[in-house]
Design an enzyme around this catalytic site. Structure first.
Site, PDB file in Angstrom:
ATOM      1  N   ASP A   1     -14.874  -8.768  -2.550  1.00 56.34           N
ATOM      2  CA  ASP A   1     -15.066  -7.968  -3.758  1.00 56.34           C
ATOM      3  C   ASP A   1     -13.956  -8.291  -4.759  1.00 56.34           C
ATOM      4  OD1 ASP A   1     -15.585  -6.128  -5.689  1.00 56.34           O
ATOM      5  OD2 ASP A   1     -15.587  -4.369  -4.364  1.00 56.34           O
TER       6      ASP A   1
ATOM      7  N   GLU B   1       1.635   0.030   6.243  1.00 59.02           N
ATOM      8  CA  GLU B   1       0.458  -0.589   6.863  1.00 59.02           C
ATOM      9  C   GLU B   1      -0.742  -0.368   5.954  1.00 59.02           C
ATOM     10  OE1 GLU B   1      -3.067   0.232   9.775  1.00 59.02           O
ATOM     11  OE2 GLU B   1      -2.197   1.340   8.121  1.00 59.02           O
TER      12      GLU B   1
ATOM     13  N   ASP C   1       2.228   3.714  10.008  1.00 55.70           N
ATOM     14  CA  ASP C   1       0.799   3.519  10.226  1.00 55.70           C
ATOM     15  C   ASP C   1      -0.022   4.394   9.275  1.00 55.70           C
ATOM     16  OD1 ASP C   1      -1.615   2.827  11.968  1.00 55.70           O
ATOM     17  OD2 ASP C   1      -1.545   4.997  12.206  1.00 55.70           O
TER      18      ASP C   1
END
Length: 376
Positions: free
Chosen positions: A237, A200, A153
């Site tokens: 973007d 992640e 994570d």
């Protein structure tokens, strides 16, 4: 049992921590006065861990035998009141009273003007580097005994992380600090052995993070043109995707605002990406993939089927869901997805309202027939 626990310092520390915590009235470890655990309590914790992990290995063996791999999630940070910090306080940013000097969180953004104050103690990366990141390597090795793949994570914090003074009321007072980078990644990859690692990618992912992921051994990277600070909405973007592409040598997949063949080609030309990823634009329009493929190959513009054929596809989607998941789940999915097939169809509001209350497959068939009859 004793031999099993003794062979795993990670488990042994946890059992001792839990027994001492009980001996000290469940108070934070910094305030403990009793340093010898009750032997019966200690053995009880060892027994619990032994039973869990031996049973878990049976589950893993069974799953692997069926061709199923298990993925385990590991949070980047740990709680202050934990065996992780108690057993290795020198690996964290703590003061002389063993309380954090700086804590983890997220910088201010559109989600929160104050940012997010998580409160976890930060690692002392300089101290960890001295012993080859042993604390983290032990952690990864332990996870490798449980899972075939480990997902880490908040991977972006290994490139740079948000450091907040522990006495702050919000995350505003924090600042970006350079993370441990590739030396750390190499250490935990070696510790993982054959166990795969997933990085992640949530948070504000900047080009330096993608560079770290590439150097970590990734073979392809997908770059989402909308970031956390944009609430994952608004205009994608593409300039950011182009910047990432210019700095990496591995293939880059572009995602964001690709809704048809025209935008697929435009995105590729703009970003110089090696491929595209289409997400929400495919809801109710699986033909978008054929459209994009045709455009990228320079053939004639692809035309999606007439409405009646699109409705046939929708019905087939929910029939497949019914076969796989049962009628209840299929109908819930129809409520969510059927209306996507009517996107841009004039005078379809009546049927969209009907779709929101679908309860049976008969409802799906009835609504589909009405759309074929009444709409174009």
């Amino acid at each position: 049992i004793e031999a099993y626990i003794s062979a795993s310092p990670y488990l042994e520390a946890f059992c001792r921590f839990m027994a001492l915590r009980e001996a000290n009235g469940e108070t934070p470890w910094q305030t403990w006065t009793v340093d010898t655990p009750d032997e019966t309590t200690l053995f009880a914790w060892k027994f619990i861990q032994y039973e869990f992990f031996t049973q878990w290995q049976e589950i893993r063996t069974y799953a692997n035998g069926k061709g199923i791999k298990l993925v385990g999630d590991i949070p980047i940070y740990v709680a202050l009141d934990s065996s992780d910090v108690w057993s290795a306080p020198d690996q964290f940013k703590l003061d002389k009273n063993l309380n954090p000097t700086h804590v983890a969180g997220v910088s201010p953004d559109y989600f929160s003007a104050d940012g997010q104050l998580w409160g976890n103690p930060l690692y002392d990366w300089a101290a960890m580097k001295k012993d080859g990141y042993k604390w983290w390597c032990d952690r990864i090795r332990h996870m490798a005994t449980m899972f075939d793949t480990v997902r880490i994570d908040h991977f972006r914090a290994f490139a740079s992380y948000w450091s907040i003074p522990a006495d702050s009321e919000t995350a505003k007072a924090g600042k970006w600090i350079k993370g441990p980078g590739m030396p750390f990644i190499k250490a935990i990859k070696a510790a993982a052995g054959k166990t795969e690692i997933i990085a992640e990618d949530l948070g504000d992912i900047t080009p330096d993070v993608y560079k770290l992921v590439q150097d970590s051994g990734a073979q392809t990277i997908a770059v989402h043109g909308r970031t956390r600070s944009m609430l994952y909405s608004g205009t994608a973007d593409w300039d950011m995707i182009a910047k990432v592409k210019s700095q990496l040598s591995i293939p880059v997949i572009a995602n964001g605002d690709i809704v048809d063949g025209v935008t697929a080609v435009k995105c590729l030309n703009w970003t110089k990406a090696d491929g595209i990823m289409i997400g929400r634009a495919s809801f109710g329009n699986p033909w978008v993939f054929a459209d994009a493929k045709a455009a990228m190959e320079g053939v004639s513009v692809y035309e999606r089927p007439i409405l009646a054929k699109r409705v046939d596809t929708a019905v087939r989607q929910f029939e497949m869901a019914y076969e796989d998941k049962g009628e209840h789940i299929a109908c819930l999915e129809a409520r969510k997805h059927f209306a996507w097939y009517l996107r841009g169809v004039a005078h379809s509001s009546y049927y969209k309202e009907q779709i929101s209350s679908i309860a049976t497959m008969d409802d799906v068939y009835r609504i589909a027939e009405g759309i074929r009859r009444d709409l174009q």
